[in-house]
Write an enzyme that holds these catalytic residues in place. Sequence first.
Site, short mmCIF file in Angstrom:
data_model
loop_
_atom_site.label_atom_id
_atom_site.label_comp_id
_atom_site.label_asym_id
_atom_site.label_seq_id
_atom_site.Cartn_x
_atom_site.Cartn_y
_atom_site.Cartn_z
N HIS A 1 0.83 -1.21 0.00
CA HIS A 1 0.00 0.00 0.00
C HIS A 1 0.87 1.26 0.00
O HIS A 1 0.60 2.22 0.72
CB HIS A 1 -0.96 0.01 1.20
CG HIS A 1 -1.69 -1.29 1.38
ND1 HIS A 1 -2.27 -1.96 0.33
CD2 HIS A 1 -1.93 -2.05 2.49
CE1 HIS A 1 -2.85 -3.07 0.78
NE2 HIS A 1 -2.65 -3.15 2.07
N HIS A 2 1.92 1.24 -0.83
CA HIS A 2 2.80 2.40 -1.01
C HIS A 2 2.78 2.84 -2.48
O HIS A 2 3.83 2.94 -3.11
CB HIS A 2 4.24 2.05 -0.61
CG HIS A 2 4.43 1.66 0.80
ND1 HIS A 2 5.54 0.96 1.24
CD2 HIS A 2 3.66 1.87 1.90
CE1 HIS A 2 5.43 0.75 2.55
NE2 HIS A 2 4.29 1.29 2.96
N PRO A 3 1.61 3.12 -3.07
CA PRO A 3 1.57 3.41 -4.50
C PRO A 3 2.15 4.78 -4.84
O PRO A 3 2.11 5.71 -4.03
CB PRO A 3 0.07 3.37 -4.81
CG PRO A 3 -0.58 3.81 -3.53
CD PRO A 3 0.27 3.22 -2.44
#
Length: 601
Positions: free
Chosen positions: A530-532
Amino acid sequence: MGQRIQKILIVGALGIAFLAILAVLVCRLLEESIPNVLAVEERNYAFDYVIVGSGTAGSTLTSLLAKHSNGSVLLIEAGGAYGLLSRIPLLTTFQQKGINDWSFLSVPQKYSSRGLIEQRQCLPRGKGLGGSANLNYMLHFDGHGPDFDDWKLKLNLSNWGWRQISPFMKAATAKPMDMFEITSGYSKLTQALAQAEAEFMHKPLTFRRSRYNIKNGLRHSVVQQFLQPVMKNSRLRLLPQALVKSIKLSKKPMLHASSVLVGIKDDDHQKEQNFRIEIKRELIICAGAYQSPQLLQASGIGNRSRLLALNIPVQHDLPMVGQGLHDHFNLPLFVSINSIGPTLNQGALLSPVNLYHYLSSGTGHFGNFGVLGHVTRHTKRFPFGITFFGAGAIDEAALMSISNFKSPAFRALFPRFYNASQEGFVIISSCLQPKSRGSVQLLNKSMRRNPLIDPNYLSQDEDVACTIEALKTAVKLVTSEAFAELQPRIHWPKLQECSNFGPFERDFVDNQPSELYLECLMRHIGLSSHHPGGTCSLGSVVDEHLKLHGIANVRVVDASILPGPISGNPNTVIAAIAMRAASWILQSELQDFRTAQNQSE
């Protein structure tokens, strides 16, 4: 009899103390009303600065512009205020799939996610004041200088080296008293990590204990650090529960954003009120790596051929909008231990002593998310990260819900899912600089429909090799002398789809399964970090001052501008970039003021 009465009195006193502390805590947690809300009845609005999205970047920018600008500022946010769960660190995961989560799903993945329903990854994004900073795991990372120096070199960006960024990183980092750091003596697991650091000092590994944006046992996000102190500022207005649906561009005197169309639904979510907000100086898009490119494309700003295929009138051709999506990809592995007490499980969480410690002093298991430490290797070839998550008992229903696992895959990964008192931890291996790239595209032009998000995980074989390197190092750490006292046992998942490659009986003894087996695991049970980022990238979509190419007064300020991954958790880096953007905006305002003053003389 006397001793019995004394015990009753002690229990009664503890009960009263518990209720008193609980009352104080509830009062603190419910103080989240939103001041300075824009009244939508007037319909005619014009602001110097319109900021879209109140996540890490939007909250930071709003704070600085409200404090230091002479102009009017409007912050538009699709959600409202976060509630109770967002402030209690350990309950973070229970916010996912709730009202404060956009609850995105990826498109079915071609190279990964085979153990997930429809091969789709859950992609949580925060919806409300604070955005994903109020939904994330609160982990702070100081940044890694070579990330920025590489961008500077590869993209010829003279002002994007670490020397230019590091002062803003220091400014964005919360004060030590507003953070919580895991100590080496926190548990037997952190003690083992400290011993492993000494044991592996000859290896190119960096050990660091987790630092959290947590203060007094409560989440201390950008909302508390930046936004709340300015929310009553007379130059600031907030517009919550409002969705920016499109941007209108005007051509004279040069191409610029003249207004945005905003939609607000009534309390029953039946009817929608639409109105325009005029932009007098700048539009600053801080909607995140998924929704910033979505908004641009929905407004006719993007790849001409794709827009025309969706019958969206083209306002400005910017081919790379929505391209270049990158994200960290994790391979989790469960390790059980025979030592009693060091990790999270149901017994520990429900202990009255644990609850008392949290309510009285903000300490104990509820006071952090359970990520205890990180080990990284920053070599040019295969830089990787290993995270130690101190959870022995994983709740099947909760994790399956937020991860989209199929039941057989989940139970293979956590074979002791049925044991609520199990002690253990999860080692999470990932490549820090993955090469795979995906995209964010439109299903249709409505901003109320989720975009098509394709992270394209593991499309590059180099990412597989890098993650295998990380996992092999993690195994060496866990099986070292430093961890021997914990009596660790690595539970190699028994997946039907990987059975040709392992695990075989010798793998549970030697802990050296084949690389084919490890790759199979990765492609079945690997999960998003969840580090886009990268979908409105520096160079291809925005210039070195984060302005959209060809549009005079629109900036994008969020993770979408990152041309490559951050070698760690990106939250503080995004706050630093927002601070830097604010400095450019304020400099421009000052320059315009001086020019106007000179002309009037």
